[in-house]
Scaffold this active site. Structure first.
Site, PDB file in Angstrom:
ATOM      1  N   HIS A 193      18.730  52.208   1.087  1.00 19.62           N
ATOM      2  CA  HIS A 193      17.650  53.127   2.264  1.00 19.62           C
ATOM      3  C   HIS A 193      18.479  53.413   4.031  1.00 19.62           C
ATOM      4  O   HIS A 193      17.830  53.195   4.860  1.00 19.62           O
ATOM      5  CB  HIS A 193      17.109  51.351   3.476  1.00 19.62           C
ATOM      6  CG  HIS A 193      15.850  51.160   3.258  1.00 19.62           C
ATOM      7  ND1 HIS A 193      15.437  50.171   4.505  1.00 19.62           N
ATOM      8  CD2 HIS A 193      15.123  52.307   3.698  1.00 19.62           C
ATOM      9  CE1 HIS A 193      13.546  50.481   4.897  1.00 19.62           C
ATOM     10  NE2 HIS A 193      13.763  52.184   3.943  1.00 19.62           N
TER      11      HIS A 193
ATOM     12  N   CYS B   8      15.740  48.023   9.560  1.00 17.49           N
ATOM     13  CA  CYS B   8      16.588  47.856   8.214  1.00 17.49           C
ATOM     14  C   CYS B   8      17.646  48.872   8.503  1.00 17.49           C
ATOM     15  O   CYS B   8      19.085  49.177   8.402  1.00 17.49           O
ATOM     16  CB  CYS B   8      15.541  48.213   7.087  1.00 17.49           C
ATOM     17  SG  CYS B   8      15.140  46.381   6.650  1.00 17.49           S
TER      18      CYS B   8
END
Length: 516
Positions: free
Chosen positions: A197, A114
């Site tokens: 993130h 990610c």
């Protein structure tokens, strides 16, 4: 006799003391490794001082400046939507983007997990340059989870785990320039909704998207399986923790916030980065979509994302923005435990095609030809220079930008843009694509995060059974599923690519941050 007993006791005590010291040292060393958080600067060096950084400039005051929407799914596989061959999950709105725009068949994320994928997308640079080579974990995550993860990393040489998150930047550094920062210079309103993130801003506010060029933000700091997982509106926490709680509201709420942001921009050009939490696990869908698809919870989540795309399309049409807006739909990496990589080998976390190759559709009515299919290789790092060029913003002059302008590919020109693309597994350079060829110098070919292949002990123990395994060479034109290693058939191609890979690694590691 008494003297012998005394000497014997002394020897016993000395041995016991030695064992105690050794055990204490071992325990101390293990405890240190279990608790430590190494600094990424030890691997890639520091950023240059602020006075050496150069400001962005406008190089085309008459640029088109279209609105830009990037819809970024989390763990959506190459084969998970209808226009890429899926017949189980209904995605009519996403499919309409392909009918009205350009579908890429060979588009890659710059990482198979990610955070580095997102870093590359927003900066136009390979993730090692930013130091985000893996997923940053929450600074205040439970101690038990940190200990368990670090213990697994200590044993990865045994083939117990393939994670390499022990040396990862805490978040996106202020020295990096994002698409949002660049477009703001050209007068864009910038908004982000969803999963960030790129640093746990709940404990380190400097990583909040508002500090990296966004005017508006609503979302979560990281993946929905990490704890704690709060929800923020700009820099205000609105929900303390959704980990372990009902997350079915997320896609609907994200969509509502995205629509409100578009409305708030009026006729100003805008950039919306819509980073969905799903279909990352744990999977959730609202009541309207729960148990409605033929693909279980995963399908429910994807069909709700498709609904969200439809809501955005409706608003653009209503406002007359269809020909003023570029819509990009893609994913951060391949599918994880569920989802389809179609006929590709590998999944999330793996370096094979299934981990890196993702769906990519771009629609810009009136500019991009409808129904176009592009087969030239491209990567998400290309969006940074491409979007800056459309906004009339010059590329940063103080650093290397690895991405290329792919506006020609958008418009249907099939001329090759990248001679080579490079693939990293965290900090390890493992392979490259050059034309139709995919080459790996060394790769874990089994199920991530359990490597059982290129780790030293597993490799040694399995050598007799598995034999010669590296390097690997695949002809993606003939074998897109990477089923057949043809290195013995084409040794000259392999030699050429070996030299290219070694040269790239040698040159980039001289200046990994890439500042000029």
């Amino acid at each position: 006799m008494e003297e012998k007993i005394t000497r014997r006791n002394l020897i016993k005590k000395s041995i016991a003391a030695g064992v105690a010291v050794g055990a204490g040292t071992l325990i101390g060393t293990c405890t240190y490794k279990l608790l430590k958080t190494p600094d990424i600067a030890d691997l890639y060096g520091n950023y240059p001082p602020a006075e050496k950084l150069k400001k962005l400039t406008i190089n085309n005051a008459k640029a088109i400046r279209p609105n830009v929407i990037i819809i970024y799914c989390d763990d959506l596989g190459y084969g998970d939507i209808g226009c890429y061959g899926n017949s189980v999950i209904r995605t009519p709105n996403i499919d309409s983007l392909a009918r009205e725009g350009n579908k890429f068949t060979d588009f890659y994320a710059c990482a198979a997990v990610c955070a580095p994928s997102r870093a590359g997308l927003l900066t136009g640079r390979y993730p090692f340059r930013t130091g985000i080579i893996g997923n940053p974990f929450p600074k205040n995550e439970p101690l038990g989870r940190k200990l368990a993860r670090n213990f697994g990393m200590m044993l990865r040489g045994l083939g117990s785990m393939d994670l390499r998150d022990d040396v990862v930047a805490r978040g996106l550094a202020s020295e990096e320039v994002t698409i949002a920062e660049a477009l703001k210079l050209a007068g864009y309103k910038t908004g982000m909704v969803g999963k960030w993130h790129l640093g746990d801003y709940s404990t380190q506010p400097e990583f909040n998207p508002l500090r990296h060029g966004f005017d508006f933000y609503y979302g979560v700091p990281h993946s929905n399986d990490m704890r704690p997982c709060p929800v923020y509106n700009n820099e205000t926490k609105v929900i303390n923790n959704i980990h372990g709680e009902d997350q079915s509201f997320l896609t609907g709420t994200y969509t509502k916030e995205a629509l409100q942001f578009i409305e708030s921009c009026g006729n100003n050009p805008f950039f919306l980065y819509f980073a969905h939490t799903f279909p990352h696990q744990p999977l959730w869908a609202s009541e309207k979509f729960d148990k409605k698809s033929m693909a279980g919870k995963y399908g429910d989540a994807v069909e709700e994302i498709d609904w969200s795309v439809g809501q955005i399309l409706q608003l653009l049409k209503k406002k007359g923005f269809d020909e003023k807006t570029i819509i990009i739909f893609t994913s951060d990496n391949g599918p994880w435990f569920e989802g389809s990589a179609d006929n590709l080998r590998g999944r999330k976390g793996q370096s094979n095609e299934g981990g890196f190759k993702v769906p990519f559709i771009v629609r810009w009515k009136g500019t991009i030809p409808a129904g176009k299919v592009t087969g030239q290789p491209a990567m998400n790092i290309d969006l940074f220079p491409t979007l800056l060029s459309l906004a009339g913003v010059g590329l940063p002059q103080d650093r290397i930008i690895d991405g290329k302008i792919i506006l020609g590919l958008f418009k249907g020109d099939d001329k090759m843009v990248h001679e080579d693309l490079y693939f990293y597994h965290y900090d390890l350079l493992v392979g490259m694509r050059s034309g139709k060829w995919k080459y790996y110098s060394k790769i874990d070919r089994y199920v991530w995060p359990i490597p059982l292949d290129s780790t030293d002990l597993a490799n040694t123990l399995g050598k007799d059974q598995l034999g010669y395994r590296w390097p690997l060479l695949y002809n993606l034109e003939k074998d897109p599923g990477e089923a057949y290693n043809v290195i013995d058939t084409y040794p000259d191609i392999a030699k050429k690519l070996t030299q290219k890979l070694e040269t790239w690694e040698k040159e980039t590691m001289k200046n990994p941050r890439g500042f000029i």
